[in-house]
Design a protein around this motif. Structure first.
Motif, PDB file in Angstrom:
ATOM      1  N   GLN A   1       4.881  10.433  -2.980  1.00 45.83           N
ATOM      2  CA  GLN A   1       6.057  10.123  -2.162  1.00 45.83           C
ATOM      3  C   GLN A   1       7.234   9.720  -3.046  1.00 45.83           C
ATOM      4  O   GLN A   1       8.375  10.099  -2.796  1.00 45.83           O
TER       5      GLN A   1
ATOM      6  N   THR B   1       0.835  -1.200   0.000  1.00 47.07           N
ATOM      7  CA  THR B   1       0.000   0.000   0.000  1.00 47.07           C
ATOM      8  C   THR B   1       0.873   1.255   0.000  1.00 47.07           C
ATOM      9  O   THR B   1       2.105   1.171  -0.034  1.00 47.07           O
ATOM     10  N   ASP B   2       0.222   2.401   0.117  1.00 40.58           N
ATOM     11  CA  ASP B   2       0.950   3.671   0.166  1.00 40.58           C
ATOM     12  C   ASP B   2       1.885   3.740   1.366  1.00 40.58           C
ATOM     13  O   ASP B   2       2.957   4.348   1.293  1.00 40.58           O
TER      14      ASP B   2
ATOM     15  N   VAL C   1      -1.812   0.939  -4.505  1.00 46.51           N
ATOM     16  CA  VAL C   1      -0.992   2.150  -4.546  1.00 46.51           C
ATOM     17  C   VAL C   1      -1.794   3.266  -5.222  1.00 46.51           C
ATOM     18  O   VAL C   1      -2.328   3.087  -6.318  1.00 46.51           O
ATOM     19  N   THR C   2      -1.866   4.431  -4.561  1.00 45.65           N
ATOM     20  CA  THR C   2      -2.668   5.547  -5.065  1.00 45.65           C
ATOM     21  C   THR C   2      -1.789   6.771  -5.301  1.00 45.65           C
ATOM     22  O   THR C   2      -0.559   6.693  -5.251  1.00 45.65           O
TER      23      THR C   2
ATOM     24  N   VAL D   1      -1.224   9.112  -3.340  1.00 43.98           N
ATOM     25  CA  VAL D   1      -0.425   9.403  -2.144  1.00 43.98           C
ATOM     26  C   VAL D   1       0.948   8.751  -2.255  1.00 43.98           C
ATOM     27  O   VAL D   1       1.987   9.390  -2.021  1.00 43.98           O
ATOM     28  N   GLY D   2       0.977   7.488  -2.625  1.00 47.00           N
ATOM     29  CA  GLY D   2       2.246   6.791  -2.798  1.00 47.00           C
ATOM     30  C   GLY D   2       3.054   7.342  -3.946  1.00 47.00           C
ATOM     31  O   GLY D   2       4.274   7.471  -3.867  1.00 47.00           O
TER      32      GLY D   2
END
Length: 324
Positions: free
Chosen positions: A296, A264-265, A289-290, A292-293
């Protein structure tokens, strides 16, 4: 009388063929040019060329043509494989790639310890050995050449504990790459032995579906020189595994996490925090994974050259938003 006439005709044809070959334009080329041409031939064609004439036979025997021997393209019998090893290989061979008999009709044939001993004797300078589609259940790891730099065991049967009895620091002091793609019997406990290969720079565990976070922790804590790590299609790896990678493998440049659908993120954040030198990252089909990830990754990995997010949640949403 008839047999004598037939033999005489055959001799005449052979002489005529010999004269044609010797007067062919290609035979007038200098030896160095012919050797350059032969370098583009595969092993099978090279062996066939040696039967054309005496000149070509001696040219084919030149040591420069036998530095890389790739036998994976043909379904060879064990007898033919032995013949090639004994008659063609020498101390000039640096790379040898062999395809075994898994998935073929030759169920009673297999790579043996005696064949590997013959390879070690004939090829003392061997740096790369590929044993693809081989059943290694009756072949101890100790039979392998000790000074290898690359070992490819993809699609082979590597039994549980195969690496255990191997004193890795003595047998493989120079090993830089280990490929265990589709070695589906390899699991976390095997990586306790693999982690002793301190010189490893490239490790491929693709499709080793038994490997999980525990195995990743073993290699991350001990293989500090890794620059390339392939964990694609290892569904047991979670955010915890990414945490170990990000914390310890700070020199990593190439990471493949294709189809690691459990990350996940949060795992991405742990992963990229210290991997500032990452150049290639494959997150294809990592559906959790969205954006947000992804944010990063772009913030931390400034020199990233390739990022594959095909099949990720963020990619799917963007595709839906595209007009038409």
């Amino acid at each position: 009388m008839a047999s004598h006439t037939t033999a005489k005709r055959r001799t005449s044809r052979q002489k005529a063929t010999k004269n044609v070959i010797q007067t062919a334009p290609i035979c007038k080329l200098p030896a160095n040019i012919m050797l350059y041409v032969f370098k583009f031939l595969d092993v099978k064609t090279l062996c066939s060329s040696s039967a054309v004439c005496r000149l070509w036979y001696h040219l084919v025997c030149d040591r420069t043509l036998w530095k890389v021997v790739d036998l994976r393209s043909w379904l060879l019998s064990l007898r033919t494989l032995w013949k090639i090893v004994r008659n063609r290989l020498s101390d000039s061979v640096l790379e040898l790639l062999i395809k075994g008999f898994i998935g073929t009709t030759k169920k009673n044939e297999n790579i043996s310890p005696s064949l590997l001993e013959e390879i070690k004797t004939k090829c003392p300078s061997l740096e790369t050995l590929g044993l693809c589609y081989c059943d290694l259940r009756n072949v101890p790891a100790q039979c392998l050449p000790r000074n290898l730099k690359t070992l490819l065991l993809d699609h082979s049967i590597v039994p549980l504990g195969w690496f255990e009895g191997l004193q890795c620091d003595k047998f493989f002091p120079n090993l830089l790459e280990l490929n265990l793609t589709y070695c589906t019997r390899v699991e976390n406990s095997d990586l306790l032995s693999v982690m002793k290969l301190k010189t490893l720079e490239r490790l491929n565990l693709s499709y080793c579906y038994r490997v999980g976070d525990e195995g990743v922790q073993h290699i991350a804590n001990n293989l500090s020189k890794l620059t390339v790590l392939d964990l694609s299609n290892c569904p047991k790896i979670t955010d915890l595994g990414l945490h170990h990678i990000g914390r310890h493998l700070t020199g990593l440049k190439n990471l493949n996490l294709l189809s690691s659908w459990r990350i996940t993120d949060a795992g991405i954040l742990s992963l990229v925090h210290s991997l500032t030198g990452l150049e290639y990252l494959n997150l294809s089909s990592c559906k959790e994974v969205t954006n947000v990830g992804l944010n990063q990754i772009t913030d931390k990995c400034k020199i990233l050259k390739v990022l594959d997010i095909t099949g990720c949640c963020v990619f799917q949403k963007r595709m839906q938003m595209m007009p038409g």
